[in-house]
Design a protein around this motif. Structure first.
Motif, PDB file in Angstrom:
ATOM      1  N   UNK A 250     -10.625  38.151 -24.109  1.00  0.00           N
ATOM      2  CA  UNK A 250     -11.942  38.472 -23.550  1.00  0.00           C
ATOM      3  C   UNK A 250     -11.922  39.905 -23.063  1.00  0.00           C
ATOM      4  N   UNK A 251     -13.087  40.465 -22.895  1.00  0.00           N
ATOM      5  CA  UNK A 251     -13.187  41.847 -22.412  1.00  0.00           C
ATOM      6  C   UNK A 251     -13.238  41.860 -20.891  1.00  0.00           C
ATOM      7  N   UNK A 252     -12.744  42.953 -20.295  1.00  0.00           N
ATOM      8  CA  UNK A 252     -12.752  43.087 -18.841  1.00  0.00           C
ATOM      9  C   UNK A 252     -11.778  44.139 -18.386  1.00  0.00           C
TER      10      UNK A 252
ATOM     11  N   UNK B 160      -8.405  40.962 -28.482  1.00  0.00           N
ATOM     12  CA  UNK B 160      -7.468  41.356 -29.524  1.00  0.00           C
ATOM     13  C   UNK B 160      -6.496  42.439 -29.108  1.00  0.00           C
ATOM     14  N   UNK B 161      -6.763  43.139 -27.981  1.00  0.00           N
ATOM     15  CA  UNK B 161      -5.831  44.168 -27.508  1.00  0.00           C
ATOM     16  C   UNK B 161      -4.529  43.513 -27.072  1.00  0.00           C
TER      17      UNK B 161
ATOM     18  N   UNK C 251     -16.836  39.048 -16.851  1.00  0.00           N
ATOM     19  CA  UNK C 251     -18.148  38.472 -16.596  1.00  0.00           C
ATOM     20  C   UNK C 251     -18.254  37.134 -17.338  1.00  0.00           C
ATOM     21  N   UNK C 252     -18.660  36.073 -16.597  1.00  0.00           N
ATOM     22  CA  UNK C 252     -18.898  34.764 -17.190  1.00  0.00           C
ATOM     23  C   UNK C 252     -20.384  34.450 -17.106  1.00  0.00           C
TER      24      UNK C 252
ATOM     25  N   UNK D 192      -7.004  34.123 -14.825  1.00  0.00           N
ATOM     26  CA  UNK D 192      -5.873  34.328 -15.740  1.00  0.00           C
ATOM     27  C   UNK D 192      -6.392  34.576 -17.148  1.00  0.00           C
ATOM     28  N   UNK D 193      -5.677  35.404 -17.881  1.00  0.00           N
ATOM     29  CA  UNK D 193      -6.109  35.733 -19.235  1.00  0.00           C
ATOM     30  C   UNK D 193      -4.906  35.904 -20.147  1.00  0.00           C
TER      31      UNK D 193
END
Length: 404
Positions: free
Chosen positions: A196-198, A221-222, A255-256, A393-394
């Motif tokens: 996810x982006x952030x 994808x990073x 952001x969700x 967490x990501x």
């Protein structure tokens, strides 16, 4: 005394005799080879037994001596045959039922699993199906020793098995290995990539090389942590990589979005009280009940029914399970009426749903930084739309592109 077997086959009469010339009567019977036995005399009356076929031969001797005779009791097969003839259909049905019962006991009609904790009943059922073991299979077609061996081969944690019959019930009894062997996971070589982006808020790396730091912005994808640790030579040139499975705790601020719709109309079930309860019988896959008769006379056509079925299997002598089921079918008549929520009720329902969503996030370790929620009304009801700024967490594992 005459042979009991012959007395039963030929038929026997117990008679009472009276008169002044009983001795003469007995002498005549003896002269004509008519056997009388169990002779007992009390005053002027005596009782004795005689074959049914010889009783007619006594008639002229009774008249000649003036002896009175009365039949007290009839025993033996000839007197039972008329009873059987009148009820031949009944006895034929009994014999047919016994024959069917004897035939049915040669099949499996129930299966029970014993001792399985780690292995589910569904897994054992699938195994039996693969071995062509199911309800209705002949017991003689099941090689218990062979199936026990195949069961141990199929499940590695099974240390002992026993497959046996009790009546028409098949028991599958197993014992499992309580000691669990440590799982050795092969190193595949994986990176941790963003899903996810952030903005990264923290990163603690246990295995691998971190590729980002707190404050960096990332996109899906990073690579966050690389599973390839570089190998340097004396000139500090990369000559290869040690490949690991990357492991790290990474948090991201992102952001969700949340949305839910609450319709104004909702169904409510009302029971009319017009309930039906009928019995049923099911044998060898054939189902019989009285419900079609009720429906034919006009029942069950105005409203739908809620159907509840209670089913039991016929068991004889505690362990003979037969392919015969019985029970009752209950139908509760009902109808559906649509009601409408008020605006306040819809707001409450949407708010409660949103709070449950927030609670679920917090249970997963998600920190709510900021939330912006609005409720809009439309023609069908209401809709809640929310935007949440969270720290969570990501990262997800992905095969690395680096090689040794």
């Amino acid at each position: 005394m005459q042979n009991n077997y012959m007395r039963y086959i030929k038929g026997c009469l117990i008679i009472r005799l009276g008169g002044d010339y009983l001795e003469r009567f007995f002498n005549i019977c003896r002269q004509h080879d008519i056997y009388l036995w169990n002779i007992r005399r009390v005053d002027e009356v005596c009782t004795c037994e005689v074959y049914a076929a010889d009783f007619r031969r006594l008639v002229p001797f009774l008249k000649k001596t003036g002896t009175r005779a009365k039949i007290i009791k009839k025993t033996g097969l000839p007197f039972y045959l008329p009873f059987f003839k009148k009820r031949i259909i009944f006895f034929a049905g009994v014999i047919a039922c016994l024959a069917m019962l004897n035939h049915a006991t040669g099949y499996v009609w129930a299966i029970e699993y014993v001792g399985n904790l780690q292995i589910s009943d569904d897994e054992l059922t699938d195994f039996l199906k693969q071995e062509d073991i199911r309800y209705g299979v002949k017991k003689s077609d099941i090689n218990c020793d062979e199936k026990e061996k195949r069961l141990r081969e199929r499940f590695a944690n099974v240390t002992w098995t026993s497959i046996y019959f009790e009546g028409t019930k098949l028991y599958v009894e197993i014992k499992e290995n309580e000691k669990t062997e440590p799982v050795v996971t092969a190193v595949r070589g994986t990176d941790i990539v963003a899903d996810e982006s952030g903005v990264i808020t923290s990163i603690v790396t246990r295995n691998g090389v971190p590729m980002v730091k707190a404050g960096d912005s990332v996109e899906p994808g990073d690579v966050l942590v690389s599973g390839g640790v570089p190998i340097y030579n004396e000139e500090q040139e990369v000559t290869g990589y040690h490949i690991y499975d990357a492991d790290a705790d990474i948090s991201i601020r992102t952001l969700l979005e949340y949305s839910a719709i609450q319709k104004k109309a909702y169904p409510v079930i009302y029971y009319t009280g017009n309930d039906i309860c009928v019995g049923f019988l099911e044998a060898f896959g054939r189902h019989i009940d009285a419900m079609p008769v009720y429906d034919w006379f006009g029942g069950g056509k105005n409203f739908p029914y809620e159907v509840v079925t209670e089913k039991k299997q016929l068991i004889l002598l505690d362990n003979i399970y037969l392919p015969i089921y019985y029970g009752k079918i209950s139908k509760k008549e009902y109808y559906i009426r649509y009601m409408t929520y008020t605006d306040k009720e819809m707001e409450t329902l949407l708010s409660d749903g949103f709070e449950k969503f927030i609670s679920g996030l917090e249970e997963k370790g998600v920190q709510i930084v900021e939330k912006n929620v609005k409720i809009e009304k439309n023609s069908d009801g209401m809709e809640i739309i929310g935007a949440l700024l969270v720290i969570k967490p990501t990262g997800e594992a992905s095969s690395t592109n680096l090689h040794n």
